[in-house]
Design a protein around this motif. Sequence first.
Motif, short mmCIF file in Angstrom:
data_model
loop_
_atom_site.label_atom_id
_atom_site.label_comp_id
_atom_site.label_asym_id
_atom_site.label_seq_id
_atom_site.Cartn_x
_atom_site.Cartn_y
_atom_site.Cartn_z
N HIS A 257 1.74 4.40 -2.88
CA HIS A 257 1.82 5.86 -2.73
C HIS A 257 3.18 6.38 -3.22
N GLU B 53 -5.45 7.20 -3.08
CA GLU B 53 -5.72 5.89 -2.48
C GLU B 53 -6.01 4.81 -3.54
N HIS C 101 0.83 -1.21 0.00
CA HIS C 101 0.00 0.00 0.00
C HIS C 101 0.87 1.27 0.00
N SER D 96 -2.48 3.41 -4.10
CA SER D 96 -2.00 2.48 -3.07
C SER D 96 -2.85 1.22 -3.00
ZN LIG Z 1 -3.03 5.21 1.84
#
Ligand SMILES: [Zn+2]
Length: 568
Positions: free
Chosen positions: A359, A384, A355, A387
């Motif tokens: 990013h 998001e 995750h 990720s």
């Molecule tokens: Zn995040």
Amino acid sequence: MFNTLPSTYDALKDWSWEQFAPYFADLESRDLTDASADSFLKDWSHLSEAIGEILNRARILTTQNTSDEIAEAGLRTLMESLYQPSVQVGNALNEKLLASGVQPDNFELPLKRMRAEVQLFREENLPLQLEEQKLGIEYSKVIGGQVVQWDGEEVTLTELVKAFQETDRARRKAAFDLYAGRWLQDRDALNDIWKRAFPVRNQMAKNAGFDTYRDYRWLQFSRFDYTPADNQTFHDAIEQVVVPAAVRSRERRRQTLNLDVLRPYDMDTDSTGLPPLRPWKDIDDFAAKAESVFNHVDPQLGAYYATLRREGLLDLPNRKHKGPGAYCSSYPLTRRPFVFMNAVNTRSDIRTLLHEIGHAFHEFETLENLPYTQQRDYPIEFAEVASMAMELLAAPYLTHEFGGYYDAPDAARDRIEHLDQILQFWPYMAMVDAFQLWAYDGTDRAADPAACDAKWLELKARFEPDIDYGGYADYKATGWHRKQHIFRYPMYYVEYGLARLGSVQVWANALKDQAGAVKSYREALALGGTGTLHELFGAAGAKFAFDADTLGVAVSLIESTIAGLQAI
Ligand SMILES: [Zn+2]
């Protein structure tokens, strides 16, 4: 005249505001035209990058060692001496750019965000913001003080929840009784914080000319592409297609755990009833295996990750005095991301790494491709996706066959847990979002904590109807106390639900055409904050959506994948 601004972090790291100020003054005095806009924005970006990197590095240091008082004092000093004046000058430059009428290339959305900032700004809200921040810190202090005696030791509630993963149900219940009891001790204190924060927020909205705090925050979050009505559509869609699937998922859990009924302390133990996975030998093994995994997703992404390892931009293991959680930060001047987490050898460490590195890929792509800092300010709804999609894109490569962590049965077990969690998350997200839309509708009804409890129970019945809270009625009603966002980051949460839906669509594309899906994913990341949400999701091969049809397709894919994995 003065020298050109040095280009490296090393040359700038000790600069004071007095040294930066003349460069800002120069920008403020420049004649801004279409012809000069490029050099104006580049020079402004260079200054923002330098100050951003100095502040980010100082902030990172305080999380790497929370007992380092010098680091903490250093950050405090920088916030006052460097950050605050830079924000003031930044506002002035925003206004200068807007007043000039100049339309730089690929800059429509940054201008729109600037206009919103200027529209929202009210001098009289500054003390209210401080008041709100203080209440947020008060909330954190209450939470930070929550300790109980467990196994003969004093532990925080954060440590205690690890016991919910154990296979012994009697111990889970004992831990949960302590946990619920400790939260209820703070019921009055948390209600009191809420009663003070709620009117402050409504007042800020009123001062800025808004009827509701909801609409004020909407603009503050630059939610240009959707409305509260879309959120309601999303909640309805979740109720319609996700809640039944989440109930089915919990029913599978109940059956494999061989329980008559699922209680709140049965939700975190492994649904197979097996002891937890321990997927790696040591921290180098953990970091090295991820490199193989990312290389299988995409060679360039693998190369980005190798850069992070080589240049010491990963701080992965848990250790004493390290701050909690995981995050990805950025060194914008050096053009590098930085990733922080607390790995303790559990399956969720791998998910967290995937995750946060997602990013980091977003940072790499935007830093490489976009010249001005304001263009790189990507919306959270899409950050998001970067990720969460990486969690799913990397999932097929977590087995030993690809240099990953698991044999085939353990990989299947891990993926089932992950997909189950996605099903559980949407309804919970809908509760948190619906609660806040209700609270900030412009009336005062949510000023009364008893009304909040009643609302939360109503949402529980709608979105999590099947978990048996018998004997824990007060704990159940105060669920809104336990969501930090409601107290500290109001109106913020739907982003995660929207991004999750985008991420599942990216994964669905990869099942048909892996290379094509990853190519689109990377191209979308490289757009940073220059596209609308529809454009960013679209570039990634997904639809920015709230409807039951799109959500239903995602839920079917998740459920059929779980069924396939159960056969392994
Ligand atoms: Zn995040």
